[in-house]
Write an enzyme that holds these catalytic residues in place. Structure first.
Site, short mmCIF file in Angstrom:
data_model
loop_
_atom_site.label_atom_id
_atom_site.label_comp_id
_atom_site.label_asym_id
_atom_site.label_seq_id
_atom_site.Cartn_x
_atom_site.Cartn_y
_atom_site.Cartn_z
CE LYS A 40 8.65 -44.37 58.05
NZ LYS A 40 9.50 -43.28 57.64
N GLY A 49 19.03 -50.56 45.94
CA GLY A 49 17.67 -50.00 45.96
C GLY A 49 17.53 -49.07 44.77
N GLY A 76 14.29 -47.69 43.87
CA GLY A 76 12.95 -47.11 43.91
C GLY A 76 13.12 -45.60 43.77
CG ASN A 77 11.04 -41.32 44.99
OD1 ASN A 77 11.70 -40.76 45.85
ND2 ASN A 77 10.37 -40.65 44.07
N GLY A 92 16.57 -44.38 45.53
CA GLY A 92 17.78 -44.85 44.85
C GLY A 92 17.91 -44.25 43.47
CE1 TYR A 93 16.35 -42.94 37.05
CE2 TYR A 93 15.03 -41.15 37.95
CZ TYR A 93 15.73 -41.71 36.90
OH TYR A 93 15.86 -41.03 35.72
N1 GLU Z 1 9.00 -41.42 54.43
C1 GLU Z 1 9.95 -40.36 54.31
C2 GLU Z 1 10.99 -40.46 55.40
O1 GLU Z 1 11.23 -41.52 55.94
C3 GLU Z 1 9.30 -39.00 54.21
C4 GLU Z 1 8.49 -38.60 55.39
C5 GLU Z 1 7.72 -37.31 55.20
O2 GLU Z 1 7.86 -36.69 54.15
O3 GLU Z 1 6.98 -36.96 56.11
O4 GLU Z 1 11.66 -39.52 55.70
#
Ligand code: GLU
Length: 426
Positions: free
Chosen positions: A110, A230, A232-233, A235-236
């Site tokens: 991350k 939420g 955003g992407n 939640g929507y």
């Molecule tokens: N940020 C998203 C997650 O937490 C997607 C991660 C990704 O597609 O690599 O799962």
């Protein structure tokens, strides 16, 4: 201050206690668990950009590469003022479990930058995104670490990042050795993105909801009420697909406002309200606060924003019987115990929101093959993948008479440990 990394380690220790019995060499097993408490690599830096005003400003940036035993590191990058080193580390552990839970060939990572992207112009945001790629350099790449969007990062940001990565490869004359398009996922469709990726996290959560409904014998979907924190992407699209599948979405909220319509709301209309007025509700009588939303007497509560919202303070007040975690880490371990004692079933993040990273996997496969699938083809692969993961976890849940979270962790952590063993890393 609350430390999500500690929570992630506590969760790992809990599951290790249950998994221990499956391994004869205890010393080796504990070595593996100790290894998994830390990221394999942690990158920390300061990104300096020139603002539109001509002034220079620095932003702290991180990338935590937790584990690569099952494949390249994988996970999003978030742009948020509340980003911390510990948060990024925790999120990278959760990514390792998530990719293992749905059995896609990746490890976990991350990234994050401490920034409020709403305060930057588009040009500044582009500079910052490109600077982040320069900072990571060759520590990312299609076979090393494949970043993606997370909170506040968009397909446009992925496009800038992939472009910067490609420029960097060309400068070092190594572009021919790589497939730069496959170095980031969540890209726009015009630039190697995958059909279905944008809605995949929300839709994947609804696939999980549908499987749960079958297991619990829910008959009339139109009577099942859902509240979503939420919008955003994630939640929507969860709201959109839950409604399309026949459920009754009664409340949604974002960081600024919320809406509660007992007879069911229309997510598209709610989204349009937000675009037009900045508020989700169309009238004052429909407004609800974020805190009140968590306490609504609904069947399903869906935290779909940030971590640490279901805590020792809020958990006792929750009335929903089922929680589907679409955010990463919304429930603290202490709150989890309270929920378990109260008989509230939690479908954990590493299963519920794995539709996003699973479709990232499909995007990466398409980039590497140079052959693109229709949306129908993508979704026809996503649904069975999510159902298989649900079934793997549900059978452990029933066998072990545990929580769904522990069952999911048990499946996932075991897969990672087994890969470490096979590689001879422990
Ligand atoms: N940020 C998203 C997650 O937490 C997607 C991660 C990704 O597609 O690599 O799962």
């Amino acid at each position: 201050m609350h430390n999500p990394y500690k929570d992630a380690v506590t969760q790992l220790e809990l599951v290790a206690k249950r998994l221990e019995f499956e391994y004869t060499d205890k010393k080796r097993f504990h070595k593996a668990v100790e290894l998994l408490k830390q990221p394999e690599q942690f990158h920390e830096g300061s990104l300096e950009i020139t603002l539109d005003s001509g002034k220079k400003q620095s932003f702290k940036a991180f990338r935590s590469q937790h584990n690569s035993a099952r494949g390249p590191y994988k996970g999003g990058i978030r742009f948020h003022p509340g980003v911390t080193k510990e948060e990024v580390q925790a999120l990278s552990l959760w990514m390792s479990w998530k990719t293992a839970a749905v059995n896609i060939p990746y490890g976990g990572a991350k990234g994050g930058i401490i920034v409020d992207p709403k305060k930057l112009s588009l040009a500044e945001l582009e500079k910052l995104s490109r600077a982040y790629v320069r900072f990571l350099g060759t520590t990312v790449g299609p076979w090393i670490d494949v970043p993606a969007p997370d909170v506040n990062t968009t397909p446009q940001i992925m496009a800038w990042m992939v472009d910067e990565y490609e420029l960097m490869m060309r400068e070092s004359n190594t572009a021919q050795l790589q497939n730069p398009l496959a170095s980031f996922t969540g890209k726009p469709l015009e630039l190697g993105g995958s059909q279905g990726r944008e809605e995949a996290t929300g839709l994947g959560g609804v696939y999980v909801l549908e499987e749960l409904a079958k297991k619990l014998g829910w008959k009339r979907k139109q009577d099942i009420t859902i509240a979503i924190q939420g919008f955003g992407n994630v939640g929507y699209w969860f709201a959109y697909h839950a409604k399309a599948a026949g459920y009754k979405v009664v409340a949604v909220s974002d960081s600024k406002s919320g809406v509660f319509v007992p007879n069911g709301l229309d997510p598209e209309q709610t989204h349009a309200n937000k675009q037009q007025t900045g508020k989700l509700a169309s009238s004052a009588s429909e407004q609800i606060s974020n805190e009140a939303l968590l306490e609504l007497d609904v069947d399903v509560l869906v935290p779909a924003a940030l971590e640490n919202v279901i805590t020792v303070e809020t958990a006792p007040k929750i009335k929903a019987k089922t929680i589907i975690e679409m955010a990463n880490g919304p429930t603290t371990p202490e709150a989890d115990e309270i929920l378990a004692v109260r008989g509230i079933r939690v479908i954990p993040d590493i299963l519920a929101n794995a539709g996003g990273v699973s479709t990232s996997y499909f995007e990466w496969v398409q980039n590497l093959a140079g052959y693109y699938w229709s949306k129908e083809e993508v979704l026809a692969k996503l649904q069975p993948l999510m159902i298989a993961a649900f079934e793997d976890i549900w059978s452990v849940y029933e066998q072990e008479k545990t929580t769904v979270r522990l069952a999911a962790y048990q499946v996932a952590v075991k897969r990672v440990i087994d890969a470490l063993y096979l590689r001879g890393r422990v």
